[in-house]
Design a protein around this motif. Structure first.
Motif, PDB file in Angstrom:
ATOM      1  N   ARG A 104      41.505  34.054  50.286  1.00 29.25           N
ATOM      2  CA  ARG A 104      42.068  33.956  48.755  1.00 29.25           C
ATOM      3  C   ARG A 104      41.803  35.158  48.203  1.00 29.25           C
ATOM      4  N   ALA A 105      40.970  35.946  48.337  1.00 29.23           N
ATOM      5  CA  ALA A 105      40.719  37.278  47.461  1.00 29.23           C
ATOM      6  C   ALA A 105      42.157  38.081  47.767  1.00 29.23           C
ATOM      7  N   ASN A 106      42.675  38.055  49.145  1.00 25.47           N
ATOM      8  CA  ASN A 106      43.766  38.691  49.320  1.00 25.47           C
ATOM      9  C   ASN A 106      45.098  37.974  48.773  1.00 25.47           C
ATOM     10  N   GLN A 107      45.066  36.746  48.535  1.00 31.64           N
ATOM     11  CA  GLN A 107      46.112  36.397  48.109  1.00 31.64           C
ATOM     12  C   GLN A 107      46.171  36.463  46.475  1.00 31.64           C
ATOM     13  N   VAL A 108      45.145  36.557  45.732  1.00 32.16           N
ATOM     14  CA  VAL A 108      44.932  36.698  44.260  1.00 32.16           C
ATOM     15  C   VAL A 108      45.148  38.394  43.788  1.00 32.16           C
ATOM     16  N   SER A 109      44.915  39.199  45.072  1.00 33.99           N
ATOM     17  CA  SER A 109      45.090  40.681  44.646  1.00 33.99           C
ATOM     18  C   SER A 109      46.578  40.943  44.593  1.00 33.99           C
TER      19      SER A 109
ATOM     20  N   LEU B 221      31.709  41.011  47.815  1.00 30.34           N
ATOM     21  CA  LEU B 221      32.741  41.807  47.633  1.00 30.34           C
ATOM     22  C   LEU B 221      32.725  43.183  48.328  1.00 30.34           C
ATOM     23  N   ASP B 222      31.364  43.400  48.593  1.00 24.74           N
ATOM     24  CA  ASP B 222      31.003  44.614  49.574  1.00 24.74           C
ATOM     25  C   ASP B 222      31.555  44.552  51.046  1.00 24.74           C
TER      26      ASP B 222
ATOM     27  N   VAL C  59      33.789  53.277  46.062  1.00 23.92           N
ATOM     28  CA  VAL C  59      32.743  52.717  45.012  1.00 23.92           C
ATOM     29  C   VAL C  59      33.676  52.192  43.966  1.00 23.92           C
ATOM     30  N   LEU C  60      34.975  52.722  43.550  1.00 25.95           N
ATOM     31  CA  LEU C  60      35.454  52.109  42.649  1.00 25.95           C
ATOM     32  C   LEU C  60      36.362  50.875  43.150  1.00 25.95           C
ATOM     33  N   LYS C  61      36.557  50.990  44.473  1.00 25.96           N
ATOM     34  CA  LYS C  61      37.604  49.924  45.097  1.00 25.96           C
ATOM     35  C   LYS C  61      36.622  48.650  45.289  1.00 25.96           C
ATOM     36  N   GLN C  62      35.469  49.001  45.328  1.00 25.21           N
ATOM     37  CA  GLN C  62      34.380  47.800  45.115  1.00 25.21           C
ATOM     38  C   GLN C  62      34.523  46.959  43.653  1.00 25.21           C
ATOM     39  N   VAL C  63      34.873  47.864  42.778  1.00 28.77           N
ATOM     40  CA  VAL C  63      34.788  47.314  41.506  1.00 28.77           C
ATOM     41  C   VAL C  63      36.087  46.496  41.253  1.00 28.77           C
ATOM     42  N   GLU C  64      37.045  47.082  41.806  1.00 29.10           N
ATOM     43  CA  GLU C  64      38.495  46.379  41.838  1.00 29.10           C
ATOM     44  C   GLU C  64      38.529  45.119  42.694  1.00 29.10           C
ATOM     45  N   ASN C  65      37.801  45.283  43.919  1.00 34.03           N
ATOM     46  CA  ASN C  65      37.770  43.963  44.838  1.00 34.03           C
ATOM     47  C   ASN C  65      36.953  42.683  44.148  1.00 34.03           C
ATOM     48  N   GLY C  66      35.944  43.345  43.399  1.00 32.78           N
ATOM     49  CA  GLY C  66      35.052  42.244  42.736  1.00 32.78           C
ATOM     50  C   GLY C  66      35.591  41.524  41.764  1.00 32.78           C
ATOM     51  N   VAL C  67      36.982  41.807  41.013  1.00 34.50           N
ATOM     52  CA  VAL C  67      37.646  40.765  40.320  1.00 34.50           C
ATOM     53  C   VAL C  67      38.138  39.798  41.302  1.00 34.50           C
ATOM     54  N   HIS C  68      38.828  40.351  42.411  1.00 32.15           N
ATOM     55  CA  HIS C  68      39.398  39.141  43.322  1.00 32.15           C
ATOM     56  C   HIS C  68      38.493  38.574  43.999  1.00 32.15           C
ATOM     57  N   ILE C  69      37.486  38.985  44.553  1.00 34.30           N
ATOM     58  CA  ILE C  69      36.518  38.105  45.078  1.00 34.30           C
ATOM     59  C   ILE C  69      35.915  37.027  44.088  1.00 34.30           C
TER      60      ILE C  69
END
Ligand code: CP
Length: 302
Positions: A28-33, A141-142, A279-289
């Motif tokens: 789902r995180a892949n889809q929403v991204s 998210l990590d 580190v910043l990719k984690q933050v971006e992915n945090g929204v998707h997760i």
């Protein structure tokens, strides 16, 4: 029915998740991204109560709610609430839940019994960081971020630093056990715990040479009550990730930090510019997760 037997919805920890559920959350995180706006849940509301400070988790949950069409309602603990008149945190949560938001997003210290509260309120609760007990959305998210870089079944995850006081590490141990991820830890002896199956490295360099992914933890100075024996300088010298350690790290490996970072303690500033930083990719992915978890919850799957 006694409170202890009441059904509990939401996500307080990761213990009951199945590998297939984690996989679906990642899908789902892949889809929403790939989609900017998914206002499927228009008219739903989420009440956000953060009794401890937060930047990443709070903002990303708020953005995730907006992108899903959920109205986030922020309870500002710093001003203008009845906390100032002496109302307890528990009563504040019970009253917020009585207004029947679709779910609560809670960050709090260990003094609150979130297990009990989440049964009492009869509204699903998403744990946004609970004392040293857990930070499940951060671990998800990590690991999602690591999965974008390498096969999890081949991952060797090194967790460095203040493991004992880290809710992030606590949730990682749960998730690693569910997904069968190999985990090692290293750090000052006074900050270490060793859950079963977890390997301990006595020095950072040995761990760095072993790892395919490194999770650097923030030193939780505010949770030490002044009892820590190691100084910041000594910590930096023995356990800080600097250019020397980066030279030992596999070129295909990555490193993460949940933030906020004590720069010049657990990481040297120049290391953040390394291409292996996520580190910043984690933050971006945090929204998707978090978008994915909101969907999962509102579809009745959490
Ligand atoms: N990683 C994390 O929980 O950061 P915040 O405290 O800024 O939310």
């Amino acid at each position: 029915m006694p409170i202890s037997q009441m059904p509990q919805k939401g996500l307080l920890n990761l213990q009951k998740l199945l590998p297939s559920q984690v996989q679906k959350i990642f899908e789902r995180a892949n889809q929403v991204s790939l989609q900017r706006e998914m206002a499927k849940y228009h008219g739903r509301t989420a009440t956000m109560m953060f009794f401890e400070p937060s930047t990443r988790t709070r903002l990303s949950f708020e953005i995730a709610c907006h992108r899903q069409g959920v109205g986030p309602v922020l309870f500002d603990v710093n001003q203008g609430t009845s906390l100032e008149k002496g109302e307890s945190k528990e009563d504040s949560i019970l009253n917020a839940a009585a207004m029947k938001p679709d779910f609560l997003i809670l960050r709090c210290g260990d003094e609150l019994d979130l297990e009990k509260i989440s049964r009492e309120v009869r509204v699903p609760v998403l744990n946004a960081g609970w004392g040293i007990k857990g930070h499940p959305t951060q671990a998800l998210l990590d690991i999602y971020t690591i999965s974008q870089n390498q096969e999890l079944k081949k991952t060797k995850l090194l967790i460095v630093g203040d493991v004992k006081h880290s809710r992030v590490a606590a949730s990682h141990f749960e998730l690693a056990s569910i997904l069968g991820i190999e985990v090692g830890v290293c750090g000052p002896e006074e900050f270490l715990i060793q859950p079963s199956g977890v390997r301990v490295f006595e020095d950072l360099e040995a761990g760095v040479r072993w790892a395919s992914a490194i999770l650097i933890l923030r030193v939780q100075f505010e949770r030490h009550d002044g009892t820590a024996r190691i100084s910041r300088q000594e910590y930096r010298r023995r356990w800080g990730l600097g250019p020397g350690q980066m030279a030992m790290l596999d070129p295909n490996a990555i490193f993460l930090h949940p933030g906020p970072i004590n720069l010049g303690v657990e990481i040297e500033p120049e290391v953040l510019a390394d291409s292996r930083s996520r580190v910043l990719k984690q933050v971006e992915n945090g929204v998707h997760i978090r978008q994915s978890l909101i969907q999962t919850l509102l579809e009745g799957e959490l």
